[in-house]
Design a protein around this motif. Structure first.
Motif, PDB file in Angstrom:
ATOM      1  N   GLY A  93       0.736  -1.101  -0.141  1.00 14.32           N
ATOM      2  CA  GLY A  93      -0.071  -0.028   0.171  1.00 14.32           C
ATOM      3  C   GLY A  93       0.820   1.044  -0.165  1.00 14.32           C
ATOM      4  N   ARG A  94       1.832   1.261   0.857  1.00 15.20           N
ATOM      5  CA  ARG A  94       2.476   2.509   0.948  1.00 15.20           C
ATOM      6  C   ARG A  94       3.427   2.871  -0.540  1.00 15.20           C
ATOM      7  NH1 ARG A  94       5.696   3.521   6.744  1.00 15.20           N
ATOM      8  NH2 ARG A  94       3.794   3.316   7.807  1.00 15.20           N
ATOM      9  N   ALA A  95       4.124   1.449  -0.903  1.00 10.79           N
ATOM     10  CA  ALA A  95       4.910   1.580  -2.167  1.00 10.79           C
ATOM     11  C   ALA A  95       3.836   2.117  -3.297  1.00 10.79           C
ATOM     12  CB  ALA A  95       5.318   0.305  -2.661  1.00 10.79           C
ATOM     13  N   THR A  96       2.629   1.529  -3.213  1.00  9.69           N
ATOM     14  CA  THR A  96       1.696   2.099  -4.490  1.00  9.69           C
ATOM     15  C   THR A  96       1.413   3.607  -4.289  1.00  9.69           C
ATOM     16  OG1 THR A  96       0.722  -0.082  -4.392  1.00  9.69           O
ATOM     17  CG2 THR A  96      -0.494   1.564  -5.351  1.00  9.69           C
ATOM     18  N   VAL A  97       1.322   4.044  -3.083  1.00 11.67           N
ATOM     19  CA  VAL A  97       0.968   5.534  -2.756  1.00 11.67           C
ATOM     20  C   VAL A  97       2.219   6.115  -3.253  1.00 11.67           C
ATOM     21  CG1 VAL A  97       0.730   7.404  -1.127  1.00 11.67           C
ATOM     22  CG2 VAL A  97      -0.581   5.120  -1.048  1.00 11.67           C
ATOM     23  N   VAL A  98       3.423   5.760  -2.901  1.00  9.42           N
ATOM     24  CA  VAL A  98       4.702   6.511  -3.353  1.00  9.42           C
ATOM     25  C   VAL A  98       4.849   6.708  -5.016  1.00  9.42           C
ATOM     26  CG1 VAL A  98       7.058   6.505  -3.294  1.00  9.42           C
ATOM     27  CG2 VAL A  98       5.918   6.084  -1.192  1.00  9.42           C
ATOM     28  N   VAL A  99       4.413   5.413  -5.710  1.00 10.16           N
ATOM     29  CA  VAL A  99       4.557   5.453  -7.141  1.00 10.16           C
ATOM     30  C   VAL A  99       3.610   6.149  -7.823  1.00 10.16           C
ATOM     31  CG1 VAL A  99       4.643   3.886  -9.200  1.00 10.16           C
ATOM     32  CG2 VAL A  99       5.863   3.155  -7.067  1.00 10.16           C
ATOM     33  N   LEU A 100       2.261   6.089  -7.460  1.00  9.41           N
ATOM     34  CA  LEU A 100       1.460   6.721  -8.006  1.00  9.41           C
ATOM     35  C   LEU A 100       1.216   8.318  -7.756  1.00  9.41           C
ATOM     36  CD1 LEU A 100      -1.849   4.289  -7.611  1.00  9.41           C
ATOM     37  CD2 LEU A 100      -0.131   4.520  -9.465  1.00  9.41           C
ATOM     38  N   GLY A 101       1.508   8.594  -6.451  1.00  9.87           N
ATOM     39  CA  GLY A 101       1.937   9.806  -6.082  1.00  9.87           C
ATOM     40  C   GLY A 101       2.894  10.571  -7.171  1.00  9.87           C
ATOM     41  N   GLY A 102       4.071  10.148  -7.179  1.00 10.71           N
ATOM     42  CA  GLY A 102       5.233  10.457  -7.756  1.00 10.71           C
ATOM     43  C   GLY A 102       4.755  10.624  -9.497  1.00 10.71           C
ATOM     44  N   ALA A 103       4.000   9.753  -9.928  1.00 12.94           N
ATOM     45  CA  ALA A 103       3.594   9.641 -11.307  1.00 12.94           C
ATOM     46  C   ALA A 103       2.463  10.849 -11.362  1.00 12.94           C
ATOM     47  CB  ALA A 103       2.923   8.494 -11.742  1.00 12.94           C
ATOM     48  N   GLY A 104       1.648  11.149 -10.485  1.00 12.99           N
ATOM     49  CA  GLY A 104       0.648  12.101 -10.341  1.00 12.99           C
ATOM     50  C   GLY A 104       1.203  13.265 -10.285  1.00 12.99           C
ATOM     51  N   ILE A 105       2.393  13.721  -9.656  1.00 12.30           N
ATOM     52  CA  ILE A 105       3.316  14.858  -9.719  1.00 12.30           C
ATOM     53  C   ILE A 105       3.786  15.282 -10.962  1.00 12.30           C
ATOM     54  CG2 ILE A 105       5.131  16.139  -8.790  1.00 12.30           C
ATOM     55  CD1 ILE A 105       4.701  14.388  -6.314  1.00 12.30           C
ATOM     56  N   LEU A 106       4.415  14.058 -11.878  1.00 10.91           N
ATOM     57  CA  LEU A 106       4.978  14.266 -12.999  1.00 10.91           C
ATOM     58  C   LEU A 106       3.698  14.845 -14.008  1.00 10.91           C
ATOM     59  CD1 LEU A 106       7.378  11.275 -13.436  1.00 10.91           C
ATOM     60  CD2 LEU A 106       7.953  13.917 -13.316  1.00 10.91           C
ATOM     61  N   ALA A 107       2.733  14.001 -13.994  1.00 17.21           N
ATOM     62  CA  ALA A 107       1.546  14.332 -14.958  1.00 17.21           C
ATOM     63  C   ALA A 107       1.047  15.731 -14.644  1.00 17.21           C
ATOM     64  CB  ALA A 107       0.516  13.444 -14.612  1.00 17.21           C
ATOM     65  N   VAL A 108       1.002  16.328 -13.598  1.00 19.23           N
ATOM     66  CA  VAL A 108       0.463  17.572 -13.345  1.00 19.23           C
ATOM     67  C   VAL A 108       1.338  18.645 -13.780  1.00 19.23           C
ATOM     68  CG1 VAL A 108      -0.546  19.143 -11.394  1.00 19.23           C
ATOM     69  CG2 VAL A 108      -1.331  16.835 -11.714  1.00 19.23           C
ATOM     70  N   SER A 109       2.575  18.406 -13.141  1.00 15.56           N
ATOM     71  CA  SER A 109       3.603  19.739 -13.108  1.00 15.56           C
ATOM     72  C   SER A 109       4.616  19.537 -14.200  1.00 15.56           C
ATOM     73  CB  SER A 109       4.200  19.899 -11.699  1.00 15.56           C
ATOM     74  OG  SER A 109       4.940  18.660 -11.631  1.00 15.56           O
ATOM     75  N   GLY A 110       4.565  18.615 -15.036  1.00 19.35           N
ATOM     76  CA  GLY A 110       5.618  18.346 -15.967  1.00 19.35           C
ATOM     77  C   GLY A 110       4.996  19.002 -17.248  1.00 19.35           C
ATOM     78  N   PRO A 111       4.120  18.573 -17.912  1.00 24.27           N
ATOM     79  CA  PRO A 111       3.590  19.178 -19.273  1.00 24.27           C
ATOM     80  C   PRO A 111       3.196  20.759 -19.113  1.00 24.27           C
ATOM     81  CG  PRO A 111       2.604  16.852 -18.849  1.00 24.27           C
ATOM     82  CD  PRO A 111       3.074  17.566 -17.485  1.00 24.27           C
ATOM     83  N   GLN A 112       3.758  21.821 -19.764  1.00 22.35           N
ATOM     84  CA  GLN A 112       3.194  22.927 -19.719  1.00 22.35           C
ATOM     85  C   GLN A 112       1.951  23.410 -19.970  1.00 22.35           C
ATOM     86  OE1 GLN A 112       6.964  25.099 -21.556  1.00 22.35           O
ATOM     87  NE2 GLN A 112       7.130  26.031 -19.432  1.00 22.35           N
ATOM     88  N   GLU A 113       1.447  22.529 -21.036  1.00 17.19           N
ATOM     89  CA  GLU A 113       0.004  22.567 -21.451  1.00 17.19           C
ATOM     90  C   GLU A 113      -0.921  22.453 -20.109  1.00 17.19           C
ATOM     91  OE1 GLU A 113       1.949  20.560 -22.691  1.00 17.19           O
ATOM     92  OE2 GLU A 113       2.336  21.236 -24.779  1.00 17.19           O
ATOM     93  N   VAL A 114      -0.574  21.289 -19.361  1.00  9.62           N
ATOM     94  CA  VAL A 114      -1.476  21.192 -18.163  1.00  9.62           C
ATOM     95  C   VAL A 114      -1.378  22.215 -17.455  1.00  9.62           C
ATOM     96  CG1 VAL A 114      -1.764  19.501 -16.140  1.00  9.62           C
ATOM     97  CG2 VAL A 114      -1.217  18.716 -18.486  1.00  9.62           C
TER      98      VAL A 114
END
Length: 231
Positions: free
Chosen positions: A120-141
């Motif tokens: 559960g913790r590992a899933t939160v860390v991985v999905l949370g990191g992916a979400g941070i990339l998806a939100v703050s990476g693309p400048q269009e977003v």
């Protein structure tokens, strides 16, 4: 949130305030080594992108680099720091809660985790990191989020106001359900029991993860907006 006395075999540790000289030394080391590495990596990625035909502008590459730092560095560190702060304030009334960083905090007691809890913790860390990339990476977003928040011109004042709104909404929207779900499990066990103590440590970790994720997303959006505005 319930208070938890130290269970058997889990003695408490005394908080110690870190040395000011040590903090200054670490900060200087971070600036002296981190800034050149960041800029060097940016230039290298831009040249590599041109050679491989990625079709990414220098600004977008820098935004992705900053987003990766938020996801891979700030996010795990923020979880650890938030966990210590939540544990430090456990059981206190609202007017007794110490402001973050105003008091030294002790490490959170280590408790054994079942395989499902590790997953559960590992899933939160991985999905949370992916979400941070998806939100703050693309400048269009970033542009879409800022426009949805009513930010018409990208500047320090407007971005800061939008981030304050995002932070409040995310914290309220995520903390409340996490509190409701974890508190139900904690209250099933009597006060002072080893199982309750273990679940309280777990509860504080999830609260810290929510807080750390919101911090990381807000920081990532802020840097992405500044890149849009000034680079």
């Amino acid at each position: 949130m319930t208070s938890a006395p130290a269970g058997p075999g889990l003695p408490g540790t005394t908080p110690r305030k870190p040395s000011a000289a040590r903090q200054i030394l670490w900060l200087m080391l971070l600036v002296v080594t981190g800034v050149p590495l960041l800029l060097g990596a940016w230039i290298g990625l831009v040249l590599l992108g041109e050679d491989r035909g990625w079709g990414q502008s220098a600004n977008q590459v820098f935004a992705w680099e900053i987003a990766a730092m938020m996801a891979l560095v700030l996010w795990p560190l923020a979880i650890r720091g938030s966990h210590r702060q939540f544990w430090h304030n456990r059981g206190r009334r609202p007017h007794e809660v110490a402001e973050w960083g105003s008091e030294p905090t002790a490490p959170v007691p280590k408790v054994p985790l079942r395989p499902g809890q590790w997953i559960g913790r590992a899933t939160v860390v991985v999905l949370g990191g992916a979400g941070i990339l998806a939100v703050s990476g693309p400048q269009e977003v970033t542009l879409l989020i800022l426009r949805a928040l009513g930010v018409e011109s990208i500047g320090p004042d407007s971005v800061w106001g939008a981030l304050q709104l995002v932070t409040v909404l995310l914290l309220m929207g995520l903390l409340l359900p996490v509190m409701a779900l974890t508190e139900r499990s904690v209250r099933r066990h009597p006060k002072g029991s080893q199982e309750r103590f273990r679940l309280e440590v777990q509860q504080h970790w999830y609260l810290a993860a929510v807080t750390a994720w919101v911090i990381s997303v807000a920081m990532g959006l802020m840097f992405s907006a500044l890149i849009l505005a000034y680079l």
